[in-house]
Design an enzyme around this catalytic site. Structure first.
Site, PDB file in Angstrom:
ATOM      1  N   ASP A  63       0.819  -1.216   0.000  1.00  0.00           N
ATOM      2  CA  ASP A  63       0.000   0.000   0.000  1.00  0.00           C
ATOM      3  C   ASP A  63       0.855   1.270   0.000  1.00  0.00           C
ATOM      4  OD1 ASP A  63      -1.735  -2.096   0.606  1.00  0.00           O
ATOM      5  OD2 ASP A  63      -2.917  -0.938   2.035  1.00  0.00           O
ATOM      6  N   HIS A  65      -1.151   4.570  -0.297  1.00  0.00           N
ATOM      7  CA  HIS A  65      -2.136   5.453   0.354  1.00  0.00           C
ATOM      8  C   HIS A  65      -1.813   6.946   0.251  1.00  0.00           C
ATOM      9  CE1 HIS A  65      -5.173   2.786   1.803  1.00  0.00           C
ATOM     10  NE2 HIS A  65      -4.315   1.991   2.403  1.00  0.00           N
ATOM     11  N   ASP A  91      -4.232  -0.057  -3.360  1.00  0.00           N
ATOM     12  CA  ASP A  91      -4.354   1.014  -2.365  1.00  0.00           C
ATOM     13  C   ASP A  91      -3.348   2.138  -2.620  1.00  0.00           C
ATOM     14  OD1 ASP A  91      -6.426  -0.447  -1.319  1.00  0.00           O
ATOM     15  OD2 ASP A  91      -5.694  -0.465   0.737  1.00  0.00           O
ATOM     16  N   ASP A  94      -6.209   7.469  -1.011  1.00  0.00           N
ATOM     17  CA  ASP A  94      -6.912   7.605   0.278  1.00  0.00           C
ATOM     18  C   ASP A  94      -5.945   7.717   1.461  1.00  0.00           C
ATOM     19  OD1 ASP A  94      -9.475   7.684  -0.711  1.00  0.00           O
ATOM     20  OD2 ASP A  94      -9.861   5.543  -0.433  1.00  0.00           O
ATOM     21  N   ARG A  95      -6.452   8.331   2.513  1.00  0.00           N
ATOM     22  CA  ARG A  95      -5.768   8.531   3.793  1.00  0.00           C
ATOM     23  C   ARG A  95      -4.615   9.536   3.726  1.00  0.00           C
ATOM     24  NH1 ARG A  95      -8.252   5.428   7.674  1.00  0.00           N
ATOM     25  NH2 ARG A  95      -8.927   3.345   7.091  1.00  0.00           N
ATOM     26  N   ASN A 123      -8.697  -2.662  -2.272  1.00  0.00           N
ATOM     27  CA  ASN A 123     -10.068  -2.350  -1.855  1.00  0.00           C
ATOM     28  C   ASN A 123     -10.363  -0.850  -1.874  1.00  0.00           C
ATOM     29  OD1 ASN A 123      -8.224  -2.482   0.496  1.00  0.00           O
ATOM     30  ND2 ASN A 123     -10.013  -1.824   1.660  1.00  0.00           N
ATOM     31  N   HIS A 124      -9.313  -0.007  -1.847  1.00  0.00           N
ATOM     32  CA  HIS A 124      -9.537   1.443  -1.915  1.00  0.00           C
ATOM     33  C   HIS A 124      -9.697   1.940  -3.352  1.00  0.00           C
ATOM     34  CE1 HIS A 124      -9.190   3.118   2.214  1.00  0.00           C
ATOM     35  NE2 HIS A 124      -8.727   1.907   2.436  1.00  0.00           N
ATOM     36  N   HIS A 173      -3.900  -8.065  -3.654  1.00  0.00           N
ATOM     37  CA  HIS A 173      -3.983  -7.046  -2.609  1.00  0.00           C
ATOM     38  C   HIS A 173      -4.308  -7.641  -1.242  1.00  0.00           C
ATOM     39  CE1 HIS A 173      -4.467  -3.295  -0.557  1.00  0.00           C
ATOM     40  NE2 HIS A 173      -5.663  -3.660  -0.137  1.00  0.00           N
ATOM     41  N   ARG A 220     -13.492  -7.074   9.170  1.00  0.00           N
ATOM     42  CA  ARG A 220     -13.606  -5.936   8.246  1.00  0.00           C
ATOM     43  C   ARG A 220     -15.016  -5.825   7.656  1.00  0.00           C
ATOM     44  NH1 ARG A 220      -8.550  -3.893   6.154  1.00  0.00           N
ATOM     45  NH2 ARG A 220      -6.767  -5.277   6.451  1.00  0.00           N
ATOM     46  N   HIS A 247      -2.381  -4.780   2.148  1.00  0.00           N
ATOM     47  CA  HIS A 247      -3.682  -4.663   2.813  1.00  0.00           C
ATOM     48  C   HIS A 247      -3.645  -4.499   4.330  1.00  0.00           C
ATOM     49  CE1 HIS A 247      -8.011  -4.899   2.867  1.00  0.00           C
ATOM     50  NE2 HIS A 247      -8.113  -6.125   3.296  1.00  0.00           N
TER      51      HIS A 247
END
Length: 326
Positions: A63, A65, A91, A94-95, A123-124, A173, A220, A247
């Site tokens: 990731d 991010h 990923d 995001d974040r 998943n993002h 992922h 999750r 992940h």
């Protein structure tokens, strides 16, 4: 005052020029050129297999991010494209506060050097998640409208689900699915869609390994927890040496799971599966180191550990951003 949207001075999209501008001047693409880049990328991604074959040598990354300055450091540590081949296990956004720069650089590199970089869906990489965790808001803030977010999320639907390095390292992922025994079952998934809540596709991007024997419900709310036995079965049936996945935050940058029953001598750096995490000091506050997995032409594995760079450490949240850890 919000930043002004990038100026469009006209002309065609020069990939080398914009890769340089992003890497060295942190300039993002004007909206029109981003649309062009996404269209070109779609033409490339549509040809890729759900299990995309990749040759050695390769650098495998977890990731990111939106930690753009740390990703620039990652390329310094691992080597620049096209001298090195890369797999990014999802990923990208995001974040972090620089998802736009991060994703745009990866898009430009993929279109310019399609054989040198494989981008796997996380998943993002979804419309739903990016509206909650930052990427949508960042696009609005930097462009003044949601079109760039729409162009990018449409691309997400075309990203491949996994990669297979020399028939021996399977990259994904999240992890495994009770609905998938053989890689051929991944190859027939229709991937051009928003990530489904259940079923094989969702499991690949959401599941996590756990210290259990078989399967358990995931906290999750999507995917599964999978244990040692399904991992052994999957690796054996598909002739694999290793599953590499991302992940999950790992303080040490990488972590092995499930010892290989066929190996006489087990070291700490041994197992059927490894989690690779490539966002140092995650969310600018977790204090973890990051890693990338460098696999040589002969298949020798080397984990390269790196820390956040000063530009990343001094990141300040945009004013209207809600802190993640309340």
């Amino acid at each position: 005052t919000p930043p002004k949207p990038p100026q469009d001075t006209g002309g065609d999209l020069d990939f080398d020029e914009w890769i340089d501008r992003l890497k060295n001047r942190y300039e993002i693409l004007p909206e029109r050129l981003l649309k062009v880049a996404c269209q070109r990328l779609k033409d490339i991604l549509i040809e890729e297999n759900n299990v995309q074959p990749v040759q050695l040598p390769v650098v495998i990354c977890g990731d990111i991010h939106g930690q753009f300055f740390d990703m620039l450091e990652l390329f310094k540590i691992g080597g620049q494209i096209p001298e090195k081949n890369y797999i990014f296990m999802g990923d990208f956004v995001d974040r972090g506060y620089n998802s736009v720069e991060t994703l745009e650089l990866l898009i430009l590199l993929k279109v310019r050097y399609p054989a040198c970089i494989t981008l796997i869906r996380g998943n993002h990489e979804s419309r739903q998640i990016t509206q909650v965790y930052g990427f949508y808001d960042e696009c609005l803030r930097k462009y003044g409208n949601a079109n760039p977010w729409k162009f990018c999320t449409e691309i997400f639907d075309y990203l491949t689900l996994s990669a297979l390095v020399e028939n021996s390292i399977f990259c994904v992922h999240g992890g495994l699915s009770p609905d998938i025994k053989l890689m051929d079952q991944i190859r027939v998934i229709n991937r051009v869609q928003e990530i489904p809540h259940e079923g094989a596709f969702g499991d690949l991007v959401w599941s996590d390994p756990d210290d259990i024997e078989t399967w358990a419900v995931s906290p999750r709310g999507a995917g599964w927890l999978f244990g040692e036995r399904p991992t052994q079965h999957f690796n054996r049936l598909n002739g694999l040496d290793l599953i590499a996945r991302a992940h999950q935050l790992v303080q040490e940058g990488y972590k092995f799971a499930f010892t290989d029953p066929h190996k006489q001598q087990q070291g700490a750096d041994d197992g059927l599966l490894v989690t690779v995490w490539s966002a140092p000091n995650y969310c600018y506050r977790c204090g973890n180191v990051a890693s990338i997995l460098d696999v040589s032409e002969t298949g020798e594995r080397n984990f390269r550990i790196f820390r956040e760079v000063p530009a990343s450490a001094s990141a300040v949240p945009p004013r209207q951003l809600v802190p993640y850890f309340l």
